[in-house]
Write an enzyme that holds these catalytic residues in place. Structure first.
Site, short mmCIF file in Angstrom:
data_model
loop_
_atom_site.label_atom_id
_atom_site.label_comp_id
_atom_site.label_asym_id
_atom_site.label_seq_id
_atom_site.Cartn_x
_atom_site.Cartn_y
_atom_site.Cartn_z
N PRO A 318 -15.71 62.13 79.62
CA PRO A 318 -17.10 61.65 79.50
C PRO A 318 -18.15 62.70 79.16
O PRO A 318 -19.02 63.04 79.96
CB PRO A 318 -17.34 61.06 80.89
CG PRO A 318 -16.53 61.92 81.80
CD PRO A 318 -15.29 62.27 81.02
N CYS A 319 -18.12 63.21 77.92
CA CYS A 319 -19.13 64.18 77.51
C CYS A 319 -20.52 63.54 77.40
O CYS A 319 -21.52 64.26 77.32
CB CYS A 319 -18.73 64.85 76.19
SG CYS A 319 -18.34 63.72 74.86
#
Length: 352
Positions: A318-319
């Protein structure tokens, strides 16, 4: 309810004028003078700002009395493929060894012309090429189990060994007899409320999950093939099926954690950064600086940001949960509007 915030309306209108692909699925534009609604990339003549209102979902646009545009087909292109396409793909996946001809499509009340246009537009290949890749993947899986080449060829509908060998080598970049040295990356498409995505997987796990409209996607494909010494072909395996299920649950607000095997080639530093990303809790945010501090390297903020940029597996790694130290949204390959959407989606699900 239509969008009411003035700055957001102006931003969406500009995206509509420039046909900005990063806004596909982010908003739907209703044209008051025609009672139709469109997605950002619609080719139709653009309405005046005063004749346009914006909605966040298809349902909102429909409830407001608008009907889908026949040019951009917002209910199809932003989300699910048309029913005829879904049925055509289902025929391939359920019968991978049988060639689906135009006459077979017509017998199932599927227009070959519609299928051809959709595949060319959304995959950049023909329906027949897509079929061939599926059949070669089927053959590849059978060869891996030790099945004889001649049996694989004829079982998969090829009339001769030479014809099978030619197609196999053209797609897999190696002869059937060299199948042990063939590294294959399978690619498929899935749909989300904020636009379609490509998912790639090897036998080890998912190696790419990106929005179709992501900039530099072609470069990512080339890099991935080089890193894994593999060829990308259309197909499906258990990791892709699992991704489709879990991503759907994520967008429905039912899933906060993923249990999908990943295959993420990269440097030791990149691996450390990506592992750090996976530790960010659902619905929470961090900064590049905080990431660097967690890695016991507080001076490596820029290097951390670069490694985040090389993340090929959106949402699962989850950047989108990383923001600038000033609290502003920065750097997201799928577009900042999608980043904002994902952050808001997680926050709203935590509250509920």
């Amino acid at each position: 309810m239509p969008v009411t915030e003035i700055n957001e309306i102006k931003k969406y209108y500009q995206a509509l004028l420039t046909k900005d692909q990063s806004y596909v699925g982010i908003f739907y534009a209703g044209v008051k003078t025609t009672s139709i609604f469109c997605i950002a990339t619609c080719r139709a003549k653009k309405p005046k700002l005063e004749n346009t209102e914006f909605f966040y979902t298809v349902k909102e646009a429909l409830n407001a009395g608008y009907r889908p545009c026949k040019i951009c087909r917002p209910t199809e292109n932003a989300n699910e493929a048309p029913e005829q396409i879904i049925n055509a793909i289902k025929m391939i996946t359920q019968n991978p060894k049988i060639k689906i001809s135009d006459s077979v499509l017509r017998a199932h009340e599927i227009s070959p012309e519609i299928v051809r246009r959709w595949f060319k537009k959304n995959y950049g290949i023909t329906f027949q090429a897509y079929q061939r890749m599926y059949r070669i993947n089927q053959a590849y899986q059978e060869l891996k189990t030790g099945k004889k080449i001649i049996d694989v060829a004829f079982d998969n509908g090829y009339g001769s060994l030479s014809g099978f060998g030619y197609i196999y080598k053209k797609i897999a970049k190696n002869s059937p007899s060299g199948h042990l040295n063939n590294n294959i990356i399978l690619i498929n498409r899935l749909t989300t409320p904020i636009g379609p995505m490509f998912v790639c997987a090897t036998q080890q796990g998912v190696c790419l999950l990106e929005f179709v409209y992501r900039r530099m996607l072609e470069t990512e494909f080339k890099q991935l093939q080089q890193l894994l010494n593999a060829t990308i072909i259309f197909g499906e395996n258990e990791h892709i099926i699992q991704t489709r299920i879990q991503i759907k649950e994520y967008f429905e607000g039912k899933r906060k954690y993923f249990s999908i095997p990943l295959h993420t080639p990269g440097t030791d530093f990149q691996q450390a950064v990506w592992n750090c990303l996976k530790q960010i809790p659902y619905g929470e945010l961090t900064t590049y600086k905080q990431q660097a501090e967690k890695l016991h390297n507080p001076q490596a903020v820029r290097a951390v940001a670069n490694a985040n940029g090389f993340n090929r597996i959106a949402i699962i790694i989850p950047c989108h949960r990383v923001i600038g130290s000033n609290g502003k949204l920065t750097g997201y390959g799928g577009g900042l509007e999608r980043k904002k959407w994902l952050i808001d989606h997680e926050k709203s699900n935590l509250k509920s």
